[in-house]
Structures are given as C-alpha cells and as structure tokens.
Scaffold this motif. Structure first.
Motif, PDB file in Angstrom:
ATOM      1  N   THR A 202      11.403  -6.711  -5.878  1.00 10.15           N
ATOM      2  CA  THR A 202      11.790  -6.252  -4.542  1.00 10.15           C
ATOM      3  C   THR A 202      11.212  -4.873  -4.233  1.00 10.15           C
ATOM      4  O   THR A 202      10.822  -4.119  -5.124  1.00 10.15           O
ATOM      5  CB  THR A 202      13.325  -6.205  -4.395  1.00 10.15           C
ATOM      6  OG1 THR A 202      13.881  -5.469  -5.480  1.00 10.15           O
ATOM      7  CG2 THR A 202      13.905  -7.607  -4.372  1.00 10.15           C
ATOM      8  N   VAL A 203      11.174  -4.550  -2.952  1.00 11.01           N
ATOM      9  CA  VAL A 203      10.582  -3.294  -2.485  1.00 11.01           C
ATOM     10  C   VAL A 203      11.478  -2.121  -2.880  1.00 11.01           C
ATOM     11  O   VAL A 203      12.676  -2.115  -2.594  1.00 11.01           O
ATOM     12  CB  VAL A 203      10.412  -3.320  -0.949  1.00 11.01           C
ATOM     13  CG1 VAL A 203       9.889  -1.971  -0.443  1.00 11.01           C
ATOM     14  CG2 VAL A 203       9.472  -4.445  -0.542  1.00 11.01           C
ATOM     15  N   GLU A 204      10.864  -1.116  -3.518  1.00 10.04           N
ATOM     16  CA  GLU A 204      11.612   0.068  -3.958  1.00 10.04           C
ATOM     17  C   GLU A 204      11.086   1.368  -3.351  1.00 10.04           C
ATOM     18  O   GLU A 204      11.699   2.419  -3.539  1.00 10.04           O
ATOM     19  CB  GLU A 204      11.579   0.173  -5.487  1.00 10.04           C
ATOM     20  CG  GLU A 204      12.395  -0.892  -6.192  1.00 10.04           C
ATOM     21  CD  GLU A 204      13.893  -0.672  -6.085  1.00 10.04           C
ATOM     22  OE1 GLU A 204      14.301   0.455  -5.753  1.00 10.04           O
ATOM     23  OE2 GLU A 204      14.654  -1.623  -6.334  1.00 10.04           O
TER      24      GLU A 204
ATOM     25  N   GLU B 177       3.531  -6.282   8.690  1.00 10.44           N
ATOM     26  CA  GLU B 177       3.341  -6.217  10.139  1.00 10.44           C
ATOM     27  C   GLU B 177       3.595  -4.818  10.693  1.00 10.44           C
ATOM     28  O   GLU B 177       3.656  -4.631  11.909  1.00 10.44           O
ATOM     29  CB  GLU B 177       4.284  -7.212  10.822  1.00 10.44           C
ATOM     30  CG  GLU B 177       4.179  -8.646  10.316  1.00 10.44           C
ATOM     31  CD  GLU B 177       2.795  -9.226  10.550  1.00 10.44           C
ATOM     32  OE1 GLU B 177       2.209  -8.955  11.621  1.00 10.44           O
ATOM     33  OE2 GLU B 177       2.302  -9.932   9.640  1.00 10.44           O
ATOM     34  N   THR B 178       3.746  -3.822   9.815  1.00 10.25           N
ATOM     35  CA  THR B 178       4.098  -2.467  10.242  1.00 10.25           C
ATOM     36  C   THR B 178       3.027  -1.458   9.804  1.00 10.25           C
ATOM     37  O   THR B 178       2.030  -1.824   9.169  1.00 10.25           O
ATOM     38  CB  THR B 178       5.449  -2.038   9.633  1.00 10.25           C
ATOM     39  OG1 THR B 178       5.267  -1.800   8.228  1.00 10.25           O
ATOM     40  CG2 THR B 178       6.503  -3.118   9.828  1.00 10.25           C
ATOM     41  N   ASP B 179       3.269  -0.195  10.126  1.00 17.20           N
ATOM     42  CA  ASP B 179       2.395   0.891   9.660  1.00 17.20           C
ATOM     43  C   ASP B 179       2.861   1.447   8.323  1.00 17.20           C
ATOM     44  O   ASP B 179       2.475   2.554   7.932  1.00 17.20           O
ATOM     45  CB  ASP B 179       2.363   2.026  10.692  1.00 17.20           C
ATOM     46  CG  ASP B 179       1.524   1.673  11.915  1.00 17.20           C
ATOM     47  OD1 ASP B 179       0.510   0.949  11.744  1.00 17.20           O
ATOM     48  OD2 ASP B 179       1.877   2.110  13.028  1.00 17.20           O
ATOM     49  N   LEU B 180       3.693   0.684   7.622  1.00 15.57           N
ATOM     50  CA  LEU B 180       4.202   1.124   6.333  1.00 15.57           C
ATOM     51  C   LEU B 180       3.425   0.491   5.190  1.00 15.57           C
ATOM     52  O   LEU B 180       2.869  -0.601   5.329  1.00 15.57           O
ATOM     53  CB  LEU B 180       5.684   0.761   6.198  1.00 15.57           C
ATOM     54  CG  LEU B 180       6.633   1.327   7.252  1.00 15.57           C
ATOM     55  CD1 LEU B 180       8.043   0.807   7.020  1.00 15.57           C
ATOM     56  CD2 LEU B 180       6.611   2.848   7.245  1.00 15.57           C
ATOM     57  N   GLU B 181       3.439   1.180   4.063  1.00 15.67           N
ATOM     58  CA  GLU B 181       2.793   0.689   2.850  1.00 15.67           C
ATOM     59  C   GLU B 181       3.820   0.697   1.719  1.00 15.67           C
ATOM     60  O   GLU B 181       4.566   1.663   1.552  1.00 15.67           O
ATOM     61  CB  GLU B 181       1.616   1.592   2.490  1.00 15.67           C
ATOM     62  CG  GLU B 181       0.931   1.252   1.191  1.00 15.67           C
ATOM     63  CD  GLU B 181      -0.169   2.243   0.827  1.00 15.67           C
ATOM     64  OE1 GLU B 181      -0.542   2.305  -0.365  1.00 15.67           O
ATOM     65  OE2 GLU B 181      -0.641   2.967   1.733  1.00 15.67           O
TER      66      GLU B 181
ATOM     67  N   ILE C  67      14.569  -4.541   1.534  1.00 12.84           N
ATOM     68  CA  ILE C  67      13.608  -4.761   2.602  1.00 12.84           C
ATOM     69  C   ILE C  67      12.705  -5.947   2.264  1.00 12.84           C
ATOM     70  O   ILE C  67      12.201  -6.060   1.140  1.00 12.84           O
ATOM     71  CB  ILE C  67      12.748  -3.495   2.831  1.00 12.84           C
ATOM     72  CG1 ILE C  67      13.649  -2.355   3.314  1.00 12.84           C
ATOM     73  CG2 ILE C  67      11.629  -3.754   3.830  1.00 12.84           C
ATOM     74  CD1 ILE C  67      14.411  -2.641   4.596  1.00 12.84           C
ATOM     75  N   ASP C  68      12.513  -6.833   3.220  1.00 14.66           N
ATOM     76  CA  ASP C  68      11.654  -8.010   3.068  1.00 14.66           C
ATOM     77  C   ASP C  68      10.197  -7.546   2.979  1.00 14.66           C
ATOM     78  O   ASP C  68       9.654  -6.976   3.930  1.00 14.66           O
ATOM     79  CB  ASP C  68      11.857  -8.931   4.268  1.00 14.66           C
ATOM     80  CG  ASP C  68      10.997 -10.183   4.214  1.00 14.66           C
ATOM     81  OD1 ASP C  68      10.198 -10.331   3.273  1.00 14.66           O
ATOM     82  OD2 ASP C  68      11.114 -11.016   5.133  1.00 14.66           O
ATOM     83  N   ALA C  69       9.563  -7.798   1.832  1.00 17.62           N
ATOM     84  CA  ALA C  69       8.192  -7.334   1.607  1.00 17.62           C
ATOM     85  C   ALA C  69       7.216  -7.919   2.621  1.00 17.62           C
ATOM     86  O   ALA C  69       6.292  -7.228   3.084  1.00 17.62           O
ATOM     87  CB  ALA C  69       7.751  -7.689   0.191  1.00 17.62           C
ATOM     88  N   ASP C  70       7.384  -9.190   2.978  1.00 17.87           N
ATOM     89  CA  ASP C  70       6.472  -9.820   3.940  1.00 17.87           C
ATOM     90  C   ASP C  70       6.543  -9.147   5.302  1.00 17.87           C
ATOM     91  O   ASP C  70       5.530  -9.043   6.008  1.00 17.87           O
ATOM     92  CB  ASP C  70       6.796 -11.309   4.081  1.00 17.87           C
ATOM     93  CG  ASP C  70       6.466 -12.097   2.816  1.00 17.87           C
ATOM     94  OD1 ASP C  70       5.612 -11.628   2.030  1.00 17.87           O
ATOM     95  OD2 ASP C  70       7.060 -13.174   2.613  1.00 17.87           O
TER      96      ASP C  70
END
Length: 366
Positions: free
Chosen positions: A316-318, A302-306, A295-298
């Motif tokens: 990278t996102v884990e 722009e989402t409701d995710l952390e 998943i692209d960290a940037d």
C-alpha cells in the motif's frame, strides 16, 4: 480486582476475562496494535478515538505510566483488551499503574483474554464492532445490537483543538493543522527551532496565510478522510504558496485534495514495526503506524502526485510528493512515540524545504 467482564464481538463470539479500568461499558470498532512497548503513547494517541485496542504484546503496564509521555491531554479511545495487565509497575519514572490511568480517564478494559485469538479473528474477517459487558445475560442482546450499530463519524471535530495556540520557537514558523495531533509532532518541530501555531481542523487557507507561516503541516487524526472534506479547499489554497508536509490523516487529505481516492483497509496498520521502502533510495525503514484507511495507488496516477514510499507487507501507498510544488506526505508516523526513529529525518527534510523557500523569497524580493 478479579470481577468478571466479557468482550462481545458482532460475529457472535465473546471472551471472558477480568474487569480492567473503568466501570463504564462502551462499544467501538476493535483493532489490534502490534507494538511491544509504548502503551502509554498508544492509549493517548487521538487517532484511536472511539476504538477498542487489542494489544498483541502479552504483558501491558509493567513500566507504569508517567506524566511526560502522553500524546494528548485526554485519551479518547473506547477501551483496551490485554492478555495480562501488570498492577505493580517497576520503573523509576512510573507514577501510576495502567489500571489507575484507565480509571482516571473513564476508559474500560478487559484482561485475561486470548488476544492472539482476537487478532487472528480480525485479520481473517476484518475489523469488527465490539462491546464490553459485565452481565453475561446481556451477551446475546449485545450481539444483536452490534450487528446494526452505527458509530458517530465526528471523531476529528471531537479531538481537534477549538482555538489556536502557540508552542514557542526561535526560527521558522510552522502552522500545524490539528486533526487529532500527537504531541510529539510539536516536540520534533520545537527541537528544530520551529515556532508552532496549532490551529483547528477547519481553519481556512486565508486564515493560515495571514499567520505568515514558513510551512504548514497537516497532523494525524482518527476516522475516514472522506468525513473531513472541509479541509480540501484549505489544502489547495496553500499548495504552491507555502511548503507543505502531511502525516497519516494529513497524508490522506493531501491525496484527496489532488484527486486521489482512499479506501478502508481490512484491518489496517497499527504498531511500531512496519517496514516501508523508499522508492528513490531503495532503503527500508521500520515505522510506527496507526491507520485504517489508505490511498488507492491506481488513483494517484491521474494526479500530479508521485508515490515515494510503499509498505513492504502489503504494497500500500506510504508516501507521496507533488511533482511540481514543495509538498510531500507520509502515511506513517516519523515522530514515532512509540516506535523506531528511522524516519525522523523527514522533519529535517521539511525544515530544509522551508529554508530553501524562504531563501528563494529573499532573492525574489531583493
């Protein structure tokens, strides 16, 4: 036993070794796995569907194959590449050799090749298309064919269950959406008293809600998450209504459903020794991983995710969690098999989330 076989790569290189497993000649994306043990679980992991696995550990097959450690009923990879294949395993649980099982499931392989060289090549150039050849006169034409080859992108429909089924428990009820699940996910849930209903990848949110689950899990699986967008409406249909936990491909689909983006990695993460940092606690866990997309960290901003976890090797996102709803996911495999069990606590976290939600509903309806 010592018949010649050739591994041909799309960059024009080839490796000469010995025939292993089936006489069938296949093509696929060649990847490498860095785990030192767990070859049985690895070859039966549906996330490897259509791929050719290069094992970096030099000796494979020394403790044999047994009936209990398969992660799926029918392995669906396209081949294996090893430095040395043990033909006489020594272990009290061993029932068959590595070569026997490859033949049984019609999986070709090659032994006696320089797996270090192949791994370095993949790390330098990225994943490559590869093929097995038994006739050296076909090497050149195979290279040409590989350069333009297109592989089917129907991995998830191929390995997902076609009909729902139940693995019994006695307490909480979990619906596991099967994108190519590993069996140890079910084992871990069952060991915590959860009844597990396994459903096909394209099951709708309405159908899941009618099953009245206490929680929903999205499993691991093969391929590009952008090829499984049928699942996005289902995810959005259950978020906020039922506690949610996603693993690997399930993690990626969770992110896509909230507006994040995925990308294809140069050579992916595949092995049982990847360090991951929990951003909340600062603790490091060694994890089992198998994915070629991330998943692209940037795009997460722009989402409701952390972002909750990152890979120490490449940043990278884990891991992700929803800022407002009871939902979280990880890119790695907390069910392990093979690999360390450092992250096994995430199943306990999911169970606690379901119990809290259940208690909240009791209070609401009291």
């Amino acid at each position: 036993m010592f018949e010649k076989r050739y591994l041909v790569l799309e960059d024009g290189s080839h490796y000469t070794g010995f025939k292993l497993g089936s006489d069938k000649l296949t093509r696929g994306e060649i990847v490498f796995n860095t785990a030192m043990t767990g070859y049985q679980e690895t070859i039966s992991d549906p996330s490897y569907t259509g791929q050719i696995i290069t094992f970096t550990y030099p000796l494979i097959g020394n403790y044999g194959i047994n009936r209990d450690d398969f992660e799926s009923l029918t392995p669906s990879l396209n081949g294996v590449v090893v430095k040395e294949a043990c033909t006489m395993p020594s272990n009290f649980r061993a029932q068959k050799s590595f070569d026997d099982v490859l033949k049984e499931y019609d999986i070709p392989g090659i032994s006696g090749v320089d797996t270090r060289s192949i791994t370095k090549k993949i790390r330098q150039h990225g994943v490559l298309k590869a093929a097995f050849v038994d006739d050296p006169s076909e090497i050149e034409t195979t290279v040409t064919a590989l350069k333009t080859a297109e592989f089917p992108r129907t991995e998830v429909p191929t390995v997902s269950t076609k009909t729902p089924y139940v693995s019994t428990g006695f307490d909480l009820h979990v619906v596991l959406v099967d994108f190519g699940k590993k069996q140890n996910i079910v084992r871990e849930l069952n060991s915590r008293g959860c009844e597990v209903t396994v459903v096909p990848y394209n099951t709708s949110a309405d159908a899941i809600i009618k099953m009245a689950p206490d929680g929903v899990m999205l499993s691991n699986g093969p391929g590009d998450p952008d090829d499984v967008t049928v699942a996005l409406d289902m995810i959005n249909g259950i978020l906020g209504r039922i506690p949610f936990f996603g693993i690997c491909l399930g993690h990626q689909l969770f992110a896509l459903s909230q507006g994040a983006k995925s990308f294809k990695m140069k050579f992916g993460h595949r092995g049982a020794n990847h360090p991951v940092k929990d951003l909340a606690t600062g603790k490091i866990a060694l994890t089992s991983q198998n994915h070629g997309y991330a998943i692209d960290a940037d795009s997460v901003a722009e989402t409701d995710l952390e972002i909750t976890h990152i890979a120490l090797n490449d940043g990278t996102v884990e891991g992700l969690k929803h800022r407002k709803l009871p939902a979280f996911s990880v890119q790695y495999h907390p069910e392990a098999c093979p690999g360390p069990t450092d992250s096994n606590y995430l199943f306990d976290q999911f169970v606690e989330m379901m119990q809290q939600n259940k208690q909240k509903e009791r209070v609401t309806h009291a």
